[in-house]
Design an enzyme around this catalytic site. Structure first.
Site, mmCIF file in Angstrom:
data_model
loop_
_atom_site.group_PDB
_atom_site.id
_atom_site.type_symbol
_atom_site.label_atom_id
_atom_site.label_comp_id
_atom_site.label_asym_id
_atom_site.label_seq_id
_atom_site.Cartn_x
_atom_site.Cartn_y
_atom_site.Cartn_z
ATOM 1 C CG HIS A 152 3.620 -3.847 1.876
ATOM 2 N ND1 HIS A 152 3.056 -2.603 2.053
ATOM 3 C CD2 HIS A 152 2.591 -4.682 1.604
ATOM 4 C CE1 HIS A 152 1.748 -2.678 1.884
ATOM 5 N NE2 HIS A 152 1.439 -3.935 1.617
ATOM 6 C CB CYS A 168 -0.046 -6.992 2.178
ATOM 7 S SG CYS A 168 0.306 -7.686 0.558
#
Length: 194
Positions: A152, A168
């Site tokens: 992301h 992440c």
């Protein structure tokens, strides 16, 4: 009538300032440090690690994403013995991981629901945060299978090249938007753990 309109504009401005301050406060709690102004780096934040085309001699097929966590680089394998290399932020100590997944979903300006494990560690986090410039997921997100992890964006380019996330893979908004346009749902993602 003029006083009424002026009052409405003032009340509206206070509401916006309040919600922006709340979002900035959440960001500071998550990532420790003041937030950039709301209009800073919406998509064009420059990565401290410029993306570039490099030679690639690995065994992965063209179209595969390879995240080399120790290098803090993401490679999109191209079909001519090269790869597009991006700088990324990866999981901090205790949040490193590896494996093979596929992109199961893509989203533009995604909303964010912190997973229960994160909310247990950080009960001050919101249950949900709408997508937008203040959202920690940034401009784009590519969800990795049924895992809790994603590739992301981030509005904090200074975190690129560091191990700072809860697992992440983080990119600048500019780089994640570029990658997002190049890959599809179903793309194979290989995460190499250090």
């Amino acid at each position: 009538m003029r006083r009424l309109l002026t009052g409405l504009v003032l009340v509206s401005s206070l509401g916006i300032a309040s919600s922006s301050a709340n979002a900035a406060s959440i960001f500071e709690k998550l990532f420790g440090g003041p937030r950039q102004p709301a209009n800073a780096g919406a998509v064009a934040a420059v990565s401290p690690i410029p993306r570039e085309v490099v030679s690639y001699s690995g065994r992965e097929k063209p179209g595969t994403i390879v995240v080399n966590s120790p290098e803090r680089r993401l490679y999109l394998v191209l079909d001519d013995g090269t790869a597009l290399r991006y700088g990324v932020g990866v999981g901090r100590k205790g949040f490193e991981w590896g494996g093979v997944h596929r992109i199961s979903r893509k989203a533009e300006w995604p909303g964010w629901t912190p997973p229960p494990q994160m909310r247990k560690r950080r009960p001050d986090l919101p249950a949900y945060m709408a997508g937008g410039i203040q959202n920690p997921l940034g401009a784009r997100a590519m969800y990795l299978g049924s895992s809790l992890y994603r590739i992301h964006g981030s509005n904090e380019p200074q975190t690129i090249g560091q191990a700072v996330s809860s697992g992440c893979i983080r990119m600048t908004n500019d780089d994640v938007t570029d990658l997002y346009e190049r890959v599809k749902v179903g793309t194979r993602v290989v995460i190499i753990r250090g």
